[in-house]
Write an enzyme that holds these catalytic residues in place. Sequence first.
Site, mmCIF file in Angstrom:
data_model
loop_
_atom_site.group_PDB
_atom_site.id
_atom_site.type_symbol
_atom_site.label_atom_id
_atom_site.label_comp_id
_atom_site.label_asym_id
_atom_site.label_seq_id
_atom_site.Cartn_x
_atom_site.Cartn_y
_atom_site.Cartn_z
ATOM 1 N N ASN A 238 3.456 8.364 2.952
ATOM 2 C CA ASN A 238 4.164 7.130 2.618
ATOM 3 C C ASN A 238 3.362 5.862 2.894
ATOM 4 O O ASN A 238 3.917 4.771 2.948
ATOM 5 C CB ASN A 238 5.497 7.073 3.360
ATOM 6 C CG ASN A 238 6.310 8.333 3.136
ATOM 7 O OD1 ASN A 238 6.498 9.102 4.064
ATOM 8 N ND2 ASN A 238 6.736 8.575 1.918
ATOM 9 N N ILE B 127 3.038 0.266 3.157
ATOM 10 C CA ILE B 127 3.950 1.247 3.732
ATOM 11 C C ILE B 127 5.198 1.348 2.855
ATOM 12 O O ILE B 127 5.822 0.329 2.552
ATOM 13 C CB ILE B 127 4.368 0.830 5.162
ATOM 14 C CG1 ILE B 127 3.136 0.621 6.030
ATOM 15 C CG2 ILE B 127 5.318 1.851 5.777
ATOM 16 C CD1 ILE B 127 3.399 -0.144 7.318
ATOM 17 N N CYS B 128 5.542 2.562 2.466
ATOM 18 C CA CYS B 128 6.768 2.790 1.706
ATOM 19 C C CYS B 128 7.871 3.146 2.697
ATOM 20 O O CYS B 128 7.957 4.283 3.170
ATOM 21 C CB CYS B 128 6.571 3.915 0.692
ATOM 22 S SG CYS B 128 8.047 4.231 -0.299
ATOM 23 N N LEU B 129 8.669 2.156 3.035
ATOM 24 C CA LEU B 129 9.751 2.340 4.002
ATOM 25 C C LEU B 129 10.884 1.417 3.581
ATOM 26 O O LEU B 129 10.673 0.210 3.431
ATOM 27 C CB LEU B 129 9.245 2.003 5.416
ATOM 28 C CG LEU B 129 10.204 2.223 6.577
ATOM 29 C CD1 LEU B 129 10.599 3.694 6.702
ATOM 30 C CD2 LEU B 129 9.586 1.740 7.884
ATOM 31 N N LEU C 162 3.035 7.392 -1.481
ATOM 32 C CA LEU C 162 1.991 6.446 -1.863
ATOM 33 C C LEU C 162 0.633 7.135 -1.750
ATOM 34 O O LEU C 162 -0.360 6.647 -2.253
ATOM 35 C CB LEU C 162 2.023 5.210 -0.949
ATOM 36 C CG LEU C 162 3.179 4.239 -1.178
ATOM 37 C CD1 LEU C 162 3.169 3.132 -0.126
ATOM 38 C CD2 LEU C 162 3.118 3.631 -2.555
#
Length: 157
Positions: A83, A91-93, A126
């Site tokens: 991620n 950051i994919c959050l 990602l």
Amino acid sequence: MDAVSRRLLKELREIDREAKAHPEIVELAPESDDDLLQWKAILAGLADTPYEGGQFELSIQVPSNYPIHPPSIKFVTTICHPNIHFKTGEICLDILKTAWSPAWTLKSTLLAISLLLTNPEPSSPLNCDAANLLRCNDQLGYESLIRMYTRLYATKH
């Protein structure tokens, strides 16, 4: 002093007070005394994880309408994680995007990022290479890859 500065100074005091409570947060502070909107953080890779022994620097840009809008946080240190974008550190959050709430602080957001390191979400990657290893149930390959990149980029040689 504006509301954003007051909020950030309050968070900074709390961080200093509770420094020992969260060993994963090695550092969390403004980069300079005269700019409260640019912060630096260092997260430690936790024991018994493939990130163990690593120290990961993050850059935090606090928006002028914080805490209504989330900070922009990215990894400066190269890190291998499904991620996290390998080249940009993005950051994919969800809490950094749509699920943000003013109740979150910079510290609680960093704790969520630390938690993400050991609880990846391979369905929204990602980094497809790392995610594919997890999707194929290759835990050994996944952890070996992470350990290699942690040694290469996040440990003092």
